[in-house]
Design an enzyme around this catalytic site. Structure first.
Site, short mmCIF file in Angstrom:
data_model
loop_
_atom_site.label_atom_id
_atom_site.label_comp_id
_atom_site.label_asym_id
_atom_site.label_seq_id
_atom_site.Cartn_x
_atom_site.Cartn_y
_atom_site.Cartn_z
N ASN A 193 0.83 -1.21 0.00
CA ASN A 193 0.00 0.00 0.00
C ASN A 193 0.86 1.26 0.00
OD1 ASN A 193 0.57 -0.92 2.66
ND2 ASN A 193 -1.13 0.22 3.54
N GLU B 39 -3.03 -4.52 -3.26
CA GLU B 39 -3.48 -5.38 -4.36
C GLU B 39 -3.59 -4.59 -5.66
OE1 GLU B 39 -4.80 -4.77 -1.40
OE2 GLU B 39 -6.08 -6.40 -0.69
N CYS C 280 -10.17 -5.31 0.21
CA CYS C 280 -11.31 -4.39 0.24
C CYS C 280 -12.14 -4.55 -1.04
CB CYS C 280 -10.82 -2.95 0.39
SG CYS C 280 -10.19 -2.21 -1.12
N CYS D 221 -10.51 -3.39 -4.33
CA CYS D 221 -9.46 -4.30 -4.81
C CYS D 221 -10.06 -5.58 -5.39
CB CYS D 221 -8.47 -4.63 -3.70
SG CYS D 221 -7.38 -3.23 -3.34
N1 THU Z 1 -5.39 -1.54 2.37
C1 THU Z 1 -4.84 -2.31 1.39
O1 THU Z 1 -3.70 -2.06 0.96
N2 THU Z 1 -5.57 -3.32 0.88
C2 THU Z 1 -6.82 -3.66 1.29
O2 THU Z 1 -7.44 -4.54 0.72
C3 THU Z 1 -7.40 -3.00 2.46
C4 THU Z 1 -6.72 -1.75 2.90
C5 THU Z 1 -4.61 -0.42 2.92
C6 THU Z 1 -5.18 0.94 2.58
C7 THU Z 1 -4.59 1.79 3.69
O3 THU Z 1 -3.30 2.21 3.32
C8 THU Z 1 -4.48 0.83 4.86
O4 THU Z 1 -4.58 -0.48 4.31
C9 THU Z 1 -5.56 1.01 5.91
O5 THU Z 1 -6.82 0.98 5.35
#
Ligand code: THU
Length: 147
Positions: free
Chosen positions: A46, A59, A96, A99
């Site tokens: 992320n 993702e 999420c 994604c």
């Molecule tokens: N995040 C992801 O990288 N992937 C997901 O599927 C859920 C959330 C990240 C986004 C943000 O930087 C942190 O997790 C908290 O939400």
């Protein structure tokens, strides 16, 4: 390679990628690893932004990397880990909703469902799903006649 070997390889790669998460605002590190048809792995982490809403999920970053390499159709399985940076995450992290939709683009482009292996940032159980389980009745490129 067996399913458990694939899962272990993807989770290890995702944990390595999560070490490069840029998450100074949430302190929640996420790593993603995509298994490609040729056996190689594309990773993502992320990327947060001071303008919070611009943040990118691990993702999505991984799928963008694969697509930028001309490999949108070549993703077969996904490993995802996440948790509070520097803490031992116990529960598997699932992608999420946005994604799931981004991964669905790759799944339909490649005309295959994706195996999804999900775990915590540093350890804990590994949960298995398919993308179709996580995003049933998906809208995607097939609806627009692209695949
Ligand atoms: N995040 C992801 O990288 N992937 C997901 O599927 C859920 C959330 C990240 C986004 C943000 O930087 C942190 O997790 C908290 O939400």
């Amino acid at each position: 390679m067996s399913d458990s070997e694939t899962a272990a390889r993807l989770i290890a790669a995702a944990r390595g990628a999560a070490a490069n998460a840029w998450a100074p605002y949430s302190s929640f590190s996420v790593g993603a690893a995509l298994l490609m048809t040729d056996g190689s792995i594309v990773t993502g982490a992320n990327v947060e932004n001071a303008s919070y809403g611009l943040s990118l999920c691990a993702e999505t970053v991984a799928v963008a990397k694969a697509s930028a390499e001309g490999r949108m159709r070549d993703i077969v399985a996904v490993g995802i880990v996440g948790g509070m940076t520097g803490e031992d995450g116990i529960e598997p992290i699932l992608p999420c909703g946005r994604c799931r939709q981004v991964l669905n683009e790759a799944a339909q482009a490649g005309r295959r469902d994706l195996d999804m292996w999900c775990s915590g940032l540093t350890g804990g159980p590994v949960a298995h799903y398919t993308l179709a389980e996580l995003l049933p009745h998906a809208f995607g490129p097939a609806n627009l006649g692209i695949v």
